[in-house]
Motif scaffolding. Structure first.
Motif, PDB file in Angstrom:
ATOM      1  N   ALA A  18       0.833  -1.209   0.000  1.00  0.00           N
ATOM      2  CA  ALA A  18       0.000   0.000   0.000  1.00  0.00           C
ATOM      3  C   ALA A  18       0.864   1.254   0.000  1.00  0.00           C
ATOM      4  O   ALA A  18       0.586   2.215  -0.728  1.00  0.00           O
ATOM      5  N   LYS A  19       1.928   1.244   0.784  1.00  0.00           N
ATOM      6  CA  LYS A  19       2.821   2.405   0.846  1.00  0.00           C
ATOM      7  C   LYS A  19       3.500   2.633  -0.499  1.00  0.00           C
ATOM      8  O   LYS A  19       3.598   3.781  -0.968  1.00  0.00           O
ATOM      9  N   LEU A  20       3.977   1.570  -1.128  1.00  0.00           N
ATOM     10  CA  LEU A  20       4.619   1.710  -2.440  1.00  0.00           C
ATOM     11  C   LEU A  20       3.645   2.257  -3.481  1.00  0.00           C
ATOM     12  O   LEU A  20       4.003   3.123  -4.289  1.00  0.00           O
ATOM     13  N   ILE A  21       2.416   1.760  -3.460  1.00  0.00           N
ATOM     14  CA  ILE A  21       1.394   2.261  -4.384  1.00  0.00           C
ATOM     15  C   ILE A  21       1.139   3.740  -4.111  1.00  0.00           C
ATOM     16  O   ILE A  21       1.100   4.562  -5.020  1.00  0.00           O
ATOM     17  N   GLY A  22       0.961   4.069  -2.845  1.00  0.00           N
ATOM     18  CA  GLY A  22       0.713   5.454  -2.466  1.00  0.00           C
ATOM     19  C   GLY A  22       1.853   6.373  -2.858  1.00  0.00           C
ATOM     20  O   GLY A  22       1.627   7.479  -3.362  1.00  0.00           O
ATOM     21  N   ASP A  23       3.094   5.918  -2.628  1.00  0.00           N
ATOM     22  CA  ASP A  23       4.254   6.736  -3.004  1.00  0.00           C
ATOM     23  C   ASP A  23       4.250   7.028  -4.495  1.00  0.00           C
ATOM     24  O   ASP A  23       4.518   8.151  -4.919  1.00  0.00           O
ATOM     25  N   GLN A  24       3.942   6.021  -5.287  1.00  0.00           N
ATOM     26  CA  GLN A  24       3.936   6.201  -6.737  1.00  0.00           C
ATOM     27  C   GLN A  24       2.829   7.157  -7.183  1.00  0.00           C
ATOM     28  O   GLN A  24       3.010   7.930  -8.116  1.00  0.00           O
ATOM     29  N   LEU A  25       1.692   7.112  -6.496  1.00  0.00           N
ATOM     30  CA  LEU A  25       0.546   7.940  -6.883  1.00  0.00           C
ATOM     31  C   LEU A  25       0.506   9.284  -6.156  1.00  0.00           C
ATOM     32  O   LEU A  25      -0.336  10.125  -6.465  1.00  0.00           O
ATOM     33  N   GLY A  26       1.369   9.464  -5.156  1.00  0.00           N
ATOM     34  CA  GLY A  26       1.331  10.698  -4.387  1.00  0.00           C
ATOM     35  C   GLY A  26       0.140  10.765  -3.445  1.00  0.00           C
ATOM     36  O   GLY A  26      -0.388  11.829  -3.151  1.00  0.00           O
ATOM     37  N   ILE A  27      -0.273   9.603  -2.954  1.00  0.00           N
ATOM     38  CA  ILE A  27      -1.420   9.482  -2.041  1.00  0.00           C
ATOM     39  C   ILE A  27      -0.938   8.756  -0.791  1.00  0.00           C
ATOM     40  O   ILE A  27      -0.216   7.764  -0.880  1.00  0.00           O
ATOM     41  N   THR A  28      -1.351   9.211   0.373  1.00  0.00           N
ATOM     42  CA  THR A  28      -0.977   8.523   1.603  1.00  0.00           C
ATOM     43  C   THR A  28      -1.861   7.290   1.802  1.00  0.00           C
ATOM     44  O   THR A  28      -3.084   7.401   1.857  1.00  0.00           O
ATOM     45  N   ALA A  29      -1.230   6.121   1.879  1.00  0.00           N
ATOM     46  CA  ALA A  29      -1.948   4.888   2.178  1.00  0.00           C
ATOM     47  C   ALA A  29      -2.222   4.854   3.673  1.00  0.00           C
ATOM     48  O   ALA A  29      -1.330   5.133   4.478  1.00  0.00           O
ATOM     49  N   LYS A  30      -3.452   4.522   4.034  1.00  0.00           N
ATOM     50  CA  LYS A  30      -3.843   4.531   5.443  1.00  0.00           C
ATOM     51  C   LYS A  30      -4.481   3.200   5.830  1.00  0.00           C
ATOM     52  O   LYS A  30      -5.131   2.552   5.009  1.00  0.00           O
ATOM     53  N   PRO A  31      -4.360   2.811   7.096  1.00  0.00           N
ATOM     54  CA  PRO A  31      -5.021   1.581   7.555  1.00  0.00           C
ATOM     55  C   PRO A  31      -6.538   1.764   7.573  1.00  0.00           C
ATOM     56  O   PRO A  31      -7.044   2.889   7.537  1.00  0.00           O
ATOM     57  N   ILE A  32      -7.244   0.656   7.629  1.00  0.00           N
ATOM     58  CA  ILE A  32      -8.712   0.717   7.596  1.00  0.00           C
ATOM     59  C   ILE A  32      -9.303   1.433   8.798  1.00  0.00           C
ATOM     60  O   ILE A  32     -10.473   1.812   8.766  1.00  0.00           O
ATOM     61  N   SER A  33      -8.518   1.667   9.824  1.00  0.00           N
ATOM     62  CA  SER A  33      -9.014   2.414  10.988  1.00  0.00           C
ATOM     63  C   SER A  33      -9.224   3.892  10.669  1.00  0.00           C
ATOM     64  O   SER A  33      -9.922   4.588  11.402  1.00  0.00           O
ATOM     65  N   GLU A  34      -8.629   4.375   9.584  1.00  0.00           N
ATOM     66  CA  GLU A  34      -8.782   5.771   9.167  1.00  0.00           C
ATOM     67  C   GLU A  34     -10.061   5.916   8.345  1.00  0.00           C
ATOM     68  O   GLU A  34     -10.208   5.269   7.310  1.00  0.00           O
ATOM     69  N   PRO A  35     -10.987   6.769   8.772  1.00  0.00           N
ATOM     70  CA  PRO A  35     -12.240   6.935   8.023  1.00  0.00           C
ATOM     71  C   PRO A  35     -11.987   7.510   6.631  1.00  0.00           C
ATOM     72  O   PRO A  35     -11.027   8.243   6.400  1.00  0.00           O
TER      73      PRO A  35
END
Length: 138
Positions: A18-35
Motif C-alpha cells: 500500500a505504501k509503495l502504491i501510495g508513493d507512486q501515486l502521491g497518495i498517503t496509504a492509510k489503515p482501515i481504521s482511518e475513516p
C-alpha cells in the motif's frame, strides 16, 4: 477524481505494498481504521491475505461496511503466503454491497510474514498496478 488507499495488514506485507502504491501515486496509504472522506470515486483496498484458509474477519468486515453512496468503485490488492488469496471473497462482498470493482487488481503470493522483501517481478507488478491509476490521479 478522489482516490483513497486503505489496507488491512496482519503481517506488514500488504501495508508495504500500500505504501509503495501510495508513493507512486502521491497518495498517503492509510489503515482501515482511518475513516474515508464523504465521497470517494475510487478506493484502492488492500486486504486479501488468507489466514487459516479464510480472509481475515477485519478485512472482510471493512468491505461489508462500505457504503455505495460513499464509494463509487474499488480496486483490490493484497499479499498472501500461499497461492490462495482473499480476492474472490472480497469481490463477492463488493458485489453484494452494490459497489463495482475497478480493474486491475494485484495479489502477490509466496510472501513470508513480516518480510516485505519484494523481488524484481513483484516490484514491477506493484509499479504496473499503480501506473494503471496514474492518469486518474493527475
Amino acid at each position: 477524481m478522489t482516490i483513497e488507499i486503505r489496507y488491512f495488514s496482519k503481517t506488514g506485507n500488504t501495508a508495504a505494498v500500500a505504501k509503495l502504491i501510495g508513493d507512486q501515486l502521491g497518495i498517503t496509504a492509510k489503515p482501515i481504521s482511518e475513516p474515508l472522506p464523504a465521497h470517494v470515486d475510487l478506493l484502492l483496498y488492500g486486504g486479501g491475505g488468507v489466514y487459516m484458509t479464510r480472509p481475515n474477519k477485519d478485512a472482510l468486515n471493512y468491505v461489508k461496511s462500505l457504503d455505495p453512496k460513499q464509494v463509487d468503485k474499488v480496486s483490490l490488492f493484497g499479499t498472501a503466503g500461499s497461492q490462495m488469496s482473499g480476492e474472490h471473497k472480497l469481490a463477492e462482498l463488493l458485489e453484494q454491497q452494490g459497489i463495482p470493482r475497478e480493474e486491475p487488481s494485484l495479489f502477490l503470493h509466496g510472501m513470508m510474514p513480516n518480510k516485505p522483501d519484494f523481488n524484481d517481478k513483484q516490484q514491477q507488478q506493484i509499479h504496473d498496478y499503480a501506473a494503471g491509476f496514474t492518469t486518474a490521479v493527475h
